[in-house]
Motif scaffolding. Structure first.
Motif, mmCIF file in Angstrom:
data_model
loop_
_atom_site.group_PDB
_atom_site.id
_atom_site.type_symbol
_atom_site.label_atom_id
_atom_site.label_comp_id
_atom_site.label_asym_id
_atom_site.label_seq_id
_atom_site.Cartn_x
_atom_site.Cartn_y
_atom_site.Cartn_z
ATOM 1 N N GLU A 22 43.376 37.272 29.810
ATOM 2 C CA GLU A 22 42.357 36.289 30.184
ATOM 3 C C GLU A 22 42.081 36.316 31.687
ATOM 4 O OE1 GLU A 22 44.390 34.897 26.461
ATOM 5 O OE2 GLU A 22 45.091 35.629 28.397
ATOM 6 N N THR A 23 43.126 36.522 32.468
ATOM 7 C CA THR A 23 42.974 36.596 33.926
ATOM 8 C C THR A 23 42.189 37.835 34.309
ATOM 9 O OG1 THR A 23 45.076 35.439 34.217
ATOM 10 C CG2 THR A 23 44.220 36.645 36.114
ATOM 11 N N ARG A 24 42.491 38.951 33.671
ATOM 12 C CA ARG A 24 41.754 40.188 33.960
ATOM 13 C C ARG A 24 40.292 40.056 33.567
ATOM 14 N NH1 ARG A 24 46.456 42.395 31.579
ATOM 15 N NH2 ARG A 24 45.279 42.983 29.740
ATOM 16 N N THR A 25 40.010 39.422 32.438
ATOM 17 C CA THR A 25 38.631 39.217 31.991
ATOM 18 C C THR A 25 37.875 38.352 32.994
ATOM 19 O OG1 THR A 25 39.283 39.416 29.682
ATOM 20 C CG2 THR A 25 37.192 38.310 30.118
ATOM 21 N N LEU A 26 38.496 37.265 33.429
ATOM 22 C CA LEU A 26 37.860 36.385 34.416
ATOM 23 C C LEU A 26 37.600 37.131 35.719
ATOM 24 C CD1 LEU A 26 36.836 33.605 35.263
ATOM 25 C CD2 LEU A 26 39.193 33.026 35.873
ATOM 26 N N THR A 27 38.563 37.929 36.155
ATOM 27 C CA THR A 27 38.398 38.724 37.376
ATOM 28 C C THR A 27 37.222 39.676 37.246
ATOM 29 O OG1 THR A 27 40.774 38.599 37.816
ATOM 30 C CG2 THR A 27 39.553 40.352 38.935
ATOM 31 N N ASP A 28 37.122 40.342 36.113
ATOM 32 C CA ASP A 28 36.013 41.273 35.877
ATOM 33 C C ASP A 28 34.667 40.549 35.928
ATOM 34 O OD1 ASP A 28 37.776 43.368 35.590
ATOM 35 O OD2 ASP A 28 37.771 43.309 33.393
ATOM 36 N N GLU A 29 34.596 39.381 35.301
ATOM 37 C CA GLU A 29 33.350 38.603 35.286
ATOM 38 C C GLU A 29 32.966 38.139 36.691
ATOM 39 O OE1 GLU A 29 31.161 38.170 32.756
ATOM 40 O OE2 GLU A 29 32.474 39.580 31.721
ATOM 41 N N ILE A 30 33.947 37.703 37.445
ATOM 42 C CA ILE A 30 33.680 37.260 38.823
ATOM 43 C C ILE A 30 33.168 38.431 39.657
ATOM 44 C CG2 ILE A 30 34.771 36.438 40.958
ATOM 45 C CD1 ILE A 30 36.607 34.713 39.127
ATOM 46 N N CYS A 31 33.792 39.581 39.512
ATOM 47 C CA CYS A 31 33.345 40.775 40.263
ATOM 48 C C CYS A 31 31.917 41.159 39.886
ATOM 49 C CB CYS A 31 34.296 41.942 40.014
ATOM 50 S SG CYS A 31 35.880 41.761 40.841
ATOM 51 N N LYS A 32 31.586 41.105 38.594
ATOM 52 C CA LYS A 32 30.222 41.434 38.154
ATOM 53 C C LYS A 32 29.211 40.466 38.759
ATOM 54 C CE LYS A 32 31.590 43.311 33.665
ATOM 55 N NZ LYS A 32 31.597 43.043 32.210
ATOM 56 N N LEU A 33 29.525 39.162 38.725
ATOM 57 C CA LEU A 33 28.625 38.159 39.300
ATOM 58 C C LEU A 33 28.436 38.369 40.801
ATOM 59 C CD1 LEU A 33 29.822 34.954 37.439
ATOM 60 C CD2 LEU A 33 27.566 36.005 37.267
ATOM 61 N N CYS A 34 29.504 38.690 41.480
ATOM 62 C CA CYS A 34 29.420 38.916 42.922
ATOM 63 C C CYS A 34 28.536 40.124 43.236
ATOM 64 C CB CYS A 34 30.816 39.116 43.522
ATOM 65 S SG CYS A 34 31.805 37.610 43.573
ATOM 66 N N LYS A 35 28.690 41.193 42.464
ATOM 67 C CA LYS A 35 27.873 42.393 42.687
ATOM 68 C C LYS A 35 26.400 42.116 42.385
ATOM 69 C CE LYS A 35 31.602 45.650 41.867
ATOM 70 N NZ LYS A 35 32.208 46.601 40.948
ATOM 71 N N ARG A 36 26.148 41.371 41.298
ATOM 72 C CA ARG A 36 24.766 41.045 40.930
ATOM 73 C C ARG A 36 24.087 40.142 41.949
ATOM 74 N NH1 ARG A 36 25.296 38.636 35.366
ATOM 75 N NH2 ARG A 36 27.096 39.860 34.888
ATOM 76 N N SER A 37 24.862 39.330 42.650
ATOM 77 C CA SER A 37 24.292 38.368 43.592
ATOM 78 C C SER A 37 23.644 39.051 44.796
ATOM 79 C CB SER A 37 25.372 37.406 44.082
ATOM 80 O OG SER A 37 26.247 38.053 44.992
ATOM 81 N N LYS A 38 24.106 40.251 45.123
ATOM 82 C CA LYS A 38 23.607 41.013 46.275
ATOM 83 C C LYS A 38 23.752 40.240 47.582
ATOM 84 C CE LYS A 38 20.702 43.829 43.478
ATOM 85 N NZ LYS A 38 19.612 44.672 43.304
ATOM 86 N N LEU A 39 24.742 39.357 47.631
ATOM 87 C CA LEU A 39 25.041 38.637 48.859
ATOM 88 C C LEU A 39 25.952 39.478 49.736
ATOM 89 C CD1 LEU A 39 25.846 35.121 47.355
ATOM 90 C CD2 LEU A 39 23.789 35.774 48.590
ATOM 91 N N TYR A 41 29.298 40.171 52.080
ATOM 92 C CA TYR A 41 30.701 39.844 51.834
ATOM 93 C C TYR A 41 31.011 38.426 52.310
ATOM 94 C CZ TYR A 41 35.708 39.579 52.260
ATOM 95 O OH TYR A 41 36.997 39.149 52.169
ATOM 96 N N ALA A 42 30.487 38.060 53.476
ATOM 97 C CA ALA A 42 30.754 36.733 54.034
ATOM 98 C C ALA A 42 30.223 35.632 53.109
ATOM 99 C CB ALA A 42 30.146 36.605 55.421
ATOM 100 N N GLU A 43 29.031 35.821 52.557
ATOM 101 C CA GLU A 43 28.452 34.813 51.664
ATOM 102 C C GLU A 43 29.217 34.737 50.341
ATOM 103 O OE1 GLU A 43 26.111 32.485 52.230
ATOM 104 O OE2 GLU A 43 26.164 33.174 54.297
ATOM 105 N N ILE A 44 29.623 35.878 49.823
ATOM 106 C CA ILE A 44 30.432 35.873 48.595
ATOM 107 C C ILE A 44 31.748 35.158 48.859
ATOM 108 C CG2 ILE A 44 31.798 37.357 47.053
ATOM 109 C CD1 ILE A 44 29.501 39.402 47.227
ATOM 110 N N ASN A 45 32.356 35.432 50.004
ATOM 111 C CA ASN A 45 33.624 34.798 50.342
ATOM 112 C C ASN A 45 33.459 33.280 50.461
ATOM 113 O OD1 ASN A 45 36.369 35.167 50.802
ATOM 114 N ND2 ASN A 45 36.092 35.036 53.010
ATOM 115 N N LYS A 46 32.352 32.833 51.048
ATOM 116 C CA LYS A 46 32.079 31.393 51.147
ATOM 117 C C LYS A 46 31.930 30.779 49.758
ATOM 118 C CE LYS A 46 29.622 31.567 55.536
ATOM 119 N NZ LYS A 46 28.311 31.417 56.178
ATOM 120 N N ALA A 47 31.208 31.464 48.876
ATOM 121 C CA ALA A 47 31.003 30.953 47.520
ATOM 122 C C ALA A 47 32.332 30.867 46.769
ATOM 123 C CB ALA A 47 30.016 31.843 46.767
ATOM 124 N N LEU A 48 33.166 31.879 46.913
ATOM 125 C CA LEU A 48 34.468 31.869 46.249
ATOM 126 C C LEU A 48 35.344 30.747 46.804
ATOM 127 C CD1 LEU A 48 35.167 35.703 46.063
ATOM 128 C CD2 LEU A 48 34.593 34.181 44.160
#
Length: 65
Positions: A22-39, A41-48
């Motif tokens: 479940e942790t790996r699945t969540l990590t994968d989903e978070i990474c996909k969302l971050c890549k799709r956001s096209k933000l 690194y600093a903005e992704i880090n703020k969002a996280l």
């Protein structure tokens, strides 16, 4: 105020292979969302950070009930 343990007793360096499925699945989903956001690194880090803060506050509010 009661302190909560954030680390779940896990070491500070967690390997993907040691994480639950479940942790790996969540990590994968978070990474996909971050890549799709096209933000940046600093903005992704703020969002996280903000998401983590909201989750932490939610847990603290539940433990204070």
């Amino acid at each position: 105020m009661k302190k909560i343990q954030l680390s779940d007793g896990m070491p500070s360096s967690i390997r993907r292979t040691e994480a639950r499925e479940e942790t790996r699945t969540l990590t994968d989903e978070i990474c996909k969302l971050c890549k799709r956001s096209k933000l940046s690194y600093a903005e992704i880090n703020k969002a996280l950070y903000l998401a983590d803060k909201e989750l932490y506050i939610g847990v603290m509010n539940k433990s204070g009930d």
